[in-house]
Design a protein around this motif. Structure first.
Motif, short mmCIF file in Angstrom:
data_model
loop_
_atom_site.label_atom_id
_atom_site.label_comp_id
_atom_site.label_asym_id
_atom_site.label_seq_id
_atom_site.Cartn_x
_atom_site.Cartn_y
_atom_site.Cartn_z
N GLU A 1 39.93 44.79 38.30
CA GLU A 1 39.03 45.48 38.15
C GLU A 1 37.76 44.31 38.43
OE1 GLU A 1 41.12 48.42 35.70
OE2 GLU A 1 41.13 46.04 36.71
N ILE A 2 38.34 43.45 38.36
CA ILE A 2 37.30 41.35 38.85
C ILE A 2 37.16 41.72 39.83
CG2 ILE A 2 37.84 39.36 38.09
CD1 ILE A 2 39.95 39.43 35.71
N ALA A 3 38.05 41.82 41.02
CA ALA A 3 37.43 41.19 42.29
C ALA A 3 37.33 42.47 43.03
CB ALA A 3 39.26 41.88 43.04
N GLU B 1 29.97 34.09 37.18
CA GLU B 1 29.77 35.27 36.93
C GLU B 1 31.16 36.27 36.50
OE1 GLU B 1 27.68 37.52 37.45
OE2 GLU B 1 26.15 35.65 37.67
N ILE B 2 32.50 35.72 36.93
CA ILE B 2 33.81 35.95 35.96
C ILE B 2 33.66 35.78 34.53
CG2 ILE B 2 36.06 35.36 36.03
CD1 ILE B 2 36.02 34.61 38.69
N LEU B 3 32.71 34.05 34.02
CA LEU B 3 32.98 34.35 32.60
C LEU B 3 32.26 34.92 32.21
CD1 LEU B 3 34.24 32.28 30.11
CD2 LEU B 3 32.22 30.39 31.36
N LYS B 4 30.77 35.67 32.73
CA LYS B 4 30.36 36.31 32.13
C LYS B 4 30.82 37.75 31.32
CE LYS B 4 25.88 36.32 33.49
NZ LYS B 4 24.97 36.47 33.90
N TYR B 5 31.12 37.69 32.32
CA TYR B 5 32.11 39.93 32.58
C TYR B 5 33.36 39.67 31.71
CZ TYR B 5 34.37 42.99 34.43
OH TYR B 5 35.14 44.90 34.82
N PHE C 1 29.40 23.64 35.93
CA PHE C 1 29.65 24.69 36.85
C PHE C 1 27.80 25.35 37.44
CE2 PHE C 1 31.97 25.25 32.98
CZ PHE C 1 33.38 27.26 33.50
N GLN C 2 27.13 24.02 38.24
CA GLN C 2 25.99 24.59 38.20
C GLN C 2 26.58 24.59 39.60
OE1 GLN C 2 23.01 24.74 37.05
NE2 GLN C 2 24.64 24.47 35.55
N VAL D 1 41.65 36.20 42.80
CA VAL D 1 41.42 36.49 41.42
C VAL D 1 42.41 34.76 40.44
CG1 VAL D 1 41.57 37.34 39.32
CG2 VAL D 1 40.85 39.07 41.19
N ARG D 2 43.36 34.95 40.88
CA ARG D 2 44.74 34.19 40.28
C ARG D 2 43.85 32.87 40.74
NH1 ARG D 2 47.93 37.77 42.61
NH2 ARG D 2 48.84 36.85 43.85
N ALA D 3 43.30 32.78 41.79
CA ALA D 3 42.60 31.57 41.83
C ALA D 3 41.37 30.67 41.23
CB ALA D 3 42.85 31.72 43.43
N GLN D 4 40.51 31.78 41.27
CA GLN D 4 39.86 31.60 40.59
C GLN D 4 39.73 31.30 39.16
OE1 GLN D 4 37.96 30.66 42.62
NE2 GLN D 4 36.06 32.47 42.82
N PHE D 5 40.79 31.83 38.66
CA PHE D 5 40.76 31.59 36.73
C PHE D 5 41.34 30.13 36.92
CE2 PHE D 5 39.81 35.73 36.48
CZ PHE D 5 39.00 36.05 34.71
N SER D 6 41.82 30.07 38.03
CA SER D 6 42.71 28.68 37.71
C SER D 6 42.07 27.26 37.67
CB SER D 6 43.65 28.54 38.87
OG SER D 6 44.39 27.38 38.94
N HIS D 7 40.94 27.84 38.68
CA HIS D 7 39.89 26.70 38.48
C HIS D 7 39.09 27.19 37.32
CE1 HIS D 7 40.45 25.79 42.92
NE2 HIS D 7 40.04 27.19 43.44
N LEU D 8 38.61 28.02 36.78
CA LEU D 8 38.17 28.32 35.32
C LEU D 8 38.24 27.72 34.47
CD1 LEU D 8 35.61 29.91 33.72
CD2 LEU D 8 36.80 31.49 33.41
#
Length: 450
Positions: free
Chosen positions: A65-67, A44-48, A36-37, A85-92
């Motif tokens: 809201e997330i965006a 930030e998404i994971l913390k939120y 995650f570095q 948002v969907r793409a970032q959650f896929s990576h997450l």
């Protein structure tokens, strides 16, 4: 759903509440890991989303809201045109799977974000077990969008509670809030997105009027935490304070008692509304859904001025529980006044007609006699309507809503609702009820039409 602003202070307050929670400690290890570095947005998404999951489990964040709150997108962000948002959650999800396969393979608990959801779920880490693979589309999005119900079961794990749970009162508020908003969230997930249908012929004229109006409908429930904060400090809280990023620091400074200061800060963290007024939202939701209206339910602290510029809204509660109603005060005749200095709660009649009183005082006893003002006016841009339901107490609000949705309206109002040029009406009602019980029997005191 701007968690940082609504908690009344910077990250230190949030993290003080989370201190000692094993789930938050897990998230801190994850975001400090090698994988995650170079992924600041994923951190930030994971913390939120974790803060929401722990501190406000009844809230369900959406792509918008997330965006807006995490990824810095503008207010005109449209998830249909931007899959960030969907793409970032896929990576997450892939990063999380990699973490628990490598650095975190001995963690006692795993963090999963099920397909179709943006909320983390914590589950025991079974030795040798692997997280389910997340299918990816060719565009890098997750295969399921959050509009589909997640099929993964919600699993909870024992954890050290955050500090506020040592407060019996705070725990009670959370239980009330979580129950109410889990019910509302279920309705939103279950019914949202259904196609519009023609209004049924047997529904009353008011519901027919709502179903004919252009645009979606937003129902804003009262903030009973705000009512309690005002009771503690003995003063009204204006909208400007309520939406300030520093709220409720000014109110905290108004009392010198450390316990009361902590209580005020705690009340601002949790979403609470009364059961009666949550039932109003559910009743509106189900009734109007059957009439083909798309309805969402919002909490006042998540609202923005722009929300009252567009579409249609129902604002439940008076200025002390839903300060947004003050934007429309100058348009209505019967105005709710909470005089904390004199302990009076009344309605002022701005322009009394012959035979009307200049003031109507709510009488609170074992058998309450209270008033309810129901006003329909235009939204801030005059492109839709705003319905205000402002009663002496929560039971009066519930009864007034039932009367509007299911009762027999006065002939003058019923005929008025058929007018295409309708811009304003106001019903002022009197009711008597035993404390804690709603009563749908009303006496019409006055009404205004224009």
């Amino acid at each position: 759903m701007e968690l940082k602003n609504q908690m009344g202070g910077p990250d230190q307050m949030e993290e003080a509440l989370l201190d000692g929670d094993t789930r938050w400690e897990l998230v801190r290890r994850i975001i400090a890991s090698e994988g995650f570095q170079r992924a600041s947005q994923l951190r930030e998404i994971l913390k939120y989303t974790t803060k929401l999951a722990i501190l406000r489990p009844h809230e369900i964040p959406g792509e918008f809201e997330i965006a807006r709150n995490v990824l810095g997108r503008r207010v005109d962000f449209n998830p249909a045109n931007d899959n960030i948002v969907r793409a970032q959650f896929s990576h997450l999800r892939r990063k999380l799977e990699h973490y628990f396969d490598t650095e975190g393979n001995e963690e006692p608990v795993v963090l999963i974000i099920p397909k179709g959801s943006y909320i983390p779920v914590f589950a025991p880490h079974q030795a040798g077990a692997h997280l389910p693979a997340i299918p990816e589309s060719s565009s890098g999005e997750s295969a399921d969008s959050p509009s589909e119900a997640a099929s993964s079961p919600s699993v909870q794990v024992r954890h050290s509670p955050p500090k506020w749970r040592n407060w019996r009162f705070g725990g009670l508020l959370l239980l009330n809030s979580a129950f109410i908003f889990s019910t509302l969230s279920f309705l939103l997930i279950h019914f949202s997105g259904r196609p519009k249908q023609e209004a049924a012929p047997d529904i009353n004229p008011f519901v027919q009027f709502l179903s004919r109006s252009e645009g979606d409908l937003t129902i804003v429930v009262p903030d009973t935490s705000l009512v309690m904060i005002q009771d503690i400090v003995g003063a009204n809280i204006p909208l400007s304070d309520y939406i300030s990023k520093d709220f409720p620091q000014r109110q905290v400074a108004m009392t010198k008692d450390p316990k009361m200061q902590r209580l005020i800060s705690s009340l601002n963290v949790y979403r609470t509304t009364s059961v009666n007024e949550a039932l109003i939202a559910v009743d509106f939701f189900e009734t109007l859904k059957r009439a083909g209206v798309h309805v969402t339910i919002r909490y006042p602290h998540d609202l923005h001025v722009q929300d009252l510029n567009e579409g249609n809204s129902v604002l439940i509660g008076g200025p002390n529980s839903n300060p947004w109603v003050t934007l429309f005060t100058d348009r209505i005749n019967f105005r709710h006044v909470d005089d904390y200095a004199r302990g009076l709660h009344l309605f002022e009649n701005v322009s009394p007609a012959p035979g009307e009183q200049p003031r109507y005082i709510n009488i609170y006893s074992n058998q309450t006699m209270g008033y309810v003002d129901v006003a329909l006016t235009q939204n801030l841009s005059q492109s839709g309507y705003v319905l205000l339901i402002n009663g002496a107490d929560m039971q009066a609000n519930e009864s007034a809503a039932r009367f509007l949705l299911h009762g027999r309206l006065p002939a003058e109002i019923s005929s008025l609702l058929n007018r295409k040029d309708l811009r304003y009406f106001e019903l002022f009602l009197r009711s008597k009820h035993i404390v804690g019980e709603a009563d749908s029997a009303f006496e019409l005191v006055a009404f205004r039409i224009r």
